[in-house]
Scaffold this motif. Sequence first.
Motif, PDB file in Angstrom:
ATOM      1  N   LEU A 107       2.854  -9.780   3.100  1.00  0.00           N
ATOM      2  CA  LEU A 107       2.145  -9.611   4.356  1.00  0.00           C
ATOM      3  C   LEU A 107       2.202 -10.903   5.185  1.00  0.00           C
ATOM      4  O   LEU A 107       2.551 -11.964   4.674  1.00  0.00           O
ATOM      5  N   GLU A 108       1.850 -10.799   6.451  1.00  0.00           N
ATOM      6  CA  GLU A 108       1.872 -11.961   7.329  1.00  0.00           C
ATOM      7  C   GLU A 108       0.943 -13.069   6.833  1.00  0.00           C
ATOM      8  O   GLU A 108       1.179 -14.250   7.073  1.00  0.00           O
ATOM      9  N   ASN A 109      -0.122 -12.665   6.115  1.00  0.00           N
ATOM     10  CA  ASN A 109      -1.065 -13.674   5.610  1.00  0.00           C
ATOM     11  C   ASN A 109      -0.616 -14.305   4.292  1.00  0.00           C
ATOM     12  O   ASN A 109      -1.348 -15.078   3.681  1.00  0.00           O
ATOM     13  N   GLY A 110       0.588 -13.921   3.832  1.00  0.00           N
ATOM     14  CA  GLY A 110       1.126 -14.518   2.614  1.00  0.00           C
ATOM     15  C   GLY A 110       0.814 -13.766   1.331  1.00  0.00           C
ATOM     16  O   GLY A 110       1.267 -14.162   0.248  1.00  0.00           O
ATOM     17  N   LEU A 111       0.049 -12.658   1.435  1.00  0.00           N
ATOM     18  CA  LEU A 111      -0.286 -11.870   0.239  1.00  0.00           C
ATOM     19  C   LEU A 111       0.945 -11.096  -0.232  1.00  0.00           C
ATOM     20  O   LEU A 111       1.561 -10.347   0.531  1.00  0.00           O
ATOM     21  N   ASP A 112       1.326 -11.327  -1.485  1.00  0.00           N
ATOM     22  CA  ASP A 112       2.473 -10.611  -2.064  1.00  0.00           C
ATOM     23  C   ASP A 112       2.003  -9.263  -2.616  1.00  0.00           C
ATOM     24  O   ASP A 112       0.999  -9.190  -3.341  1.00  0.00           O
ATOM     25  N   VAL A 113       2.750  -8.195  -2.288  1.00  0.00           N
ATOM     26  CA  VAL A 113       2.391  -6.836  -2.694  1.00  0.00           C
ATOM     27  C   VAL A 113       3.555  -6.224  -3.475  1.00  0.00           C
ATOM     28  O   VAL A 113       4.709  -6.302  -3.047  1.00  0.00           O
ATOM     29  N   GLN A 114       3.251  -5.623  -4.604  1.00  0.00           N
ATOM     30  CA  GLN A 114       4.252  -4.893  -5.395  1.00  0.00           C
ATOM     31  C   GLN A 114       3.683  -3.542  -5.786  1.00  0.00           C
ATOM     32  O   GLN A 114       2.477  -3.390  -5.998  1.00  0.00           O
ATOM     33  N   THR A 115       4.561  -2.540  -5.857  1.00  0.00           N
ATOM     34  CA  THR A 115       4.193  -1.295  -6.544  1.00  0.00           C
ATOM     35  C   THR A 115       5.015  -1.255  -7.829  1.00  0.00           C
ATOM     36  O   THR A 115       6.231  -1.411  -7.805  1.00  0.00           O
ATOM     37  N   ILE A 116       4.322  -1.086  -8.932  1.00  0.00           N
ATOM     38  CA  ILE A 116       4.943  -1.166 -10.261  1.00  0.00           C
ATOM     39  C   ILE A 116       4.713   0.141 -11.005  1.00  0.00           C
ATOM     40  O   ILE A 116       3.614   0.716 -10.957  1.00  0.00           O
ATOM     41  N   ARG A 117       5.738   0.623 -11.676  1.00  0.00           N
ATOM     42  CA  ARG A 117       5.601   1.837 -12.494  1.00  0.00           C
ATOM     43  C   ARG A 117       4.764   1.540 -13.733  1.00  0.00           C
ATOM     44  O   ARG A 117       5.016   0.550 -14.431  1.00  0.00           O
ATOM     45  N   LEU A 406       6.830  10.656 -16.188  1.00  0.00           N
ATOM     46  CA  LEU A 406       5.665  10.367 -17.018  1.00  0.00           C
ATOM     47  C   LEU A 406       5.029   9.029 -16.658  1.00  0.00           C
ATOM     48  O   LEU A 406       4.283   8.449 -17.435  1.00  0.00           O
ATOM     49  N   THR A 407       5.359   8.553 -15.465  1.00  0.00           N
ATOM     50  CA  THR A 407       4.760   7.322 -14.959  1.00  0.00           C
ATOM     51  C   THR A 407       4.139   7.577 -13.598  1.00  0.00           C
ATOM     52  O   THR A 407       4.429   8.565 -12.936  1.00  0.00           O
ATOM     53  N   THR A 408       3.282   6.650 -13.187  1.00  0.00           N
ATOM     54  CA  THR A 408       2.762   6.614 -11.831  1.00  0.00           C
ATOM     55  C   THR A 408       2.963   5.184 -11.334  1.00  0.00           C
ATOM     56  O   THR A 408       3.689   4.409 -11.976  1.00  0.00           O
ATOM     57  N   VAL A 409       2.372   4.828 -10.206  1.00  0.00           N
ATOM     58  CA  VAL A 409       2.529   3.461  -9.722  1.00  0.00           C
ATOM     59  C   VAL A 409       1.176   2.780  -9.595  1.00  0.00           C
ATOM     60  O   VAL A 409       0.142   3.428  -9.435  1.00  0.00           O
ATOM     61  N   LYS A 410       1.219   1.486  -9.689  1.00  0.00           N
ATOM     62  CA  LYS A 410       0.038   0.648  -9.509  1.00  0.00           C
ATOM     63  C   LYS A 410       0.387  -0.416  -8.461  1.00  0.00           C
ATOM     64  O   LYS A 410       1.471  -1.001  -8.503  1.00  0.00           O
ATOM     65  N   TYR A 411      -0.527  -0.626  -7.512  1.00  0.00           N
ATOM     66  CA  TYR A 411      -0.338  -1.695  -6.540  1.00  0.00           C
ATOM     67  C   TYR A 411      -0.857  -2.997  -7.141  1.00  0.00           C
ATOM     68  O   TYR A 411      -1.998  -3.076  -7.588  1.00  0.00           O
ATOM     69  N   VAL A 412      -0.003  -3.997  -7.163  1.00  0.00           N
ATOM     70  CA  VAL A 412      -0.352  -5.293  -7.730  1.00  0.00           C
ATOM     71  C   VAL A 412      -0.195  -6.345  -6.628  1.00  0.00           C
ATOM     72  O   VAL A 412       0.897  -6.499  -6.057  1.00  0.00           O
ATOM     73  N   MET A 413      -1.281  -7.037  -6.297  1.00  0.00           N
ATOM     74  CA  MET A 413      -1.274  -8.023  -5.229  1.00  0.00           C
ATOM     75  C   MET A 413      -1.517  -9.427  -5.778  1.00  0.00           C
ATOM     76  O   MET A 413      -2.338  -9.616  -6.670  1.00  0.00           O
ATOM     77  N   SER A 414      -0.810 -10.388  -5.233  1.00  0.00           N
ATOM     78  CA  SER A 414      -0.946 -11.775  -5.653  1.00  0.00           C
ATOM     79  C   SER A 414      -1.105 -12.660  -4.420  1.00  0.00           C
ATOM     80  O   SER A 414      -0.297 -12.612  -3.485  1.00  0.00           O
ATOM     81  N   GLY A 415      -2.190 -13.442  -4.400  1.00  0.00           N
ATOM     82  CA  GLY A 415      -2.450 -14.280  -3.223  1.00  0.00           C
ATOM     83  C   GLY A 415      -2.791 -15.699  -3.589  1.00  0.00           C
ATOM     84  O   GLY A 415      -2.616 -16.145  -4.732  1.00  0.00           O
TER      85      GLY A 415
END
Length: 420
Positions: A107-117, A406-415
């Motif tokens: 994001l513009e504010n530097g927050l890293d976003v991932q969607t992970i299985r 047999l998987t879904t996704v999880k949003y993982v954020m790192s700031g």
Amino acid sequence: MTTVVEPVNVKAQAKLAQKASKSLGMLSTEEKNEALRVVADHLDQNTAAIMTANEQDLQNGREANFEDAYMDRLALSEGRIQEFAQGLRDVAKLEDPAGEVVTEWTLENGLDVQTIRVPLGVIGMIYEARPNVTVDATGLALKSGNAIVLKGGSTAIHSNRAIVKLMKEALGNTAVSADAVQFIDSTDREATEQLFTMKEHIDVLIPRGGGKLIQAVVNNATVPVLETGVGNCHIYVDKDADVDKAISIFVNAKTDRPAVCNAAETLIIHREWLKANKDALVKALEKHSIGVYGDESAVAAIPGAKSATEDNWAKEFLSLDVAVKIVDDASEAIEHIDTYGTKHSEAIVTENAETAKRFMGLVDAAAIYHNASTRFTDGSALGFGAEIGISTQKLHARGPMGLPALTTVKYVMSGNGQVR
């Protein structure tokens, strides 16, 4: 008579599976792969024990006068046991979906976003007849990081009990907890119904079997359901179909394994093609002892054909019988499929690319074929190693369900201290 082990504590087993799923989800791919290979070897080494247990189920089936198609689904042979053991090894070779980064951005504010299985958690598997499902479903569940609660049909109770015992023995020598595989060892319908509402411990139910079983789960479960479907599969032979391709494809789809869900149950034929190739078709039907239930035109053209009832058009025969419909164009074929199809697998045989494109675009099904047999709607045939079922619904997963389903996704954020 079938031995009944009572009572069982379904909730306690579901809790054990849930606890095991937490540690299972943290294992490395190689630890899961090694567990699958160990289980496969143990099944191979104990083929005789599985065959002995299966014979008890087959004997009960003979005494109950089960249909040949049902007995075929129930029966195990040394070859079939080797196949499902090899299926575990094949699954071990597949890419592990758990932990895959699907998308990522900053994001513009530097927050890293991932969607992970990530694994779904605990899978409740409710199924009939086929003991191979016990192994296939377990292999896919464990590889994708899920625990599994198995509830097989009463007719396969001895086979399933023996297979699960061996799998749990093998898992005792691996990093995967044996508690990750739970078997509801009961023929009591109430045990099945308990799974329907155990949403605090089970994340998804997958029913696999006949239409009545599937609808019972769909209509009564409060746990989310991944719906699999029966296969009233059609093959449409267009006026521009090559005669050798058409007959070869139909014969394969109908006779290779008539008792499976991707077998052809209805043959739709363009009137012009039938007029030109009737003799070749009749010869093939007679050679393979295929019984015909047809409309007025089919009965007139095919010796021995019986008049089709409304039930015949909608029926999953699971035998060497087929419904035959004669049509004047592809639009009529599509309309028939729209009316009676189960959104499983449909095929067109034609050398006309435009007709094929239109058919494949308009027919609503999980799998559509042009100049190929419907028998390929299968996890192993499509390179999944195995499948946990074939979804005919449209949400989450559709078609043969392998590891990613047999998987879904999880949003993982790192700031770095960002606040909003």
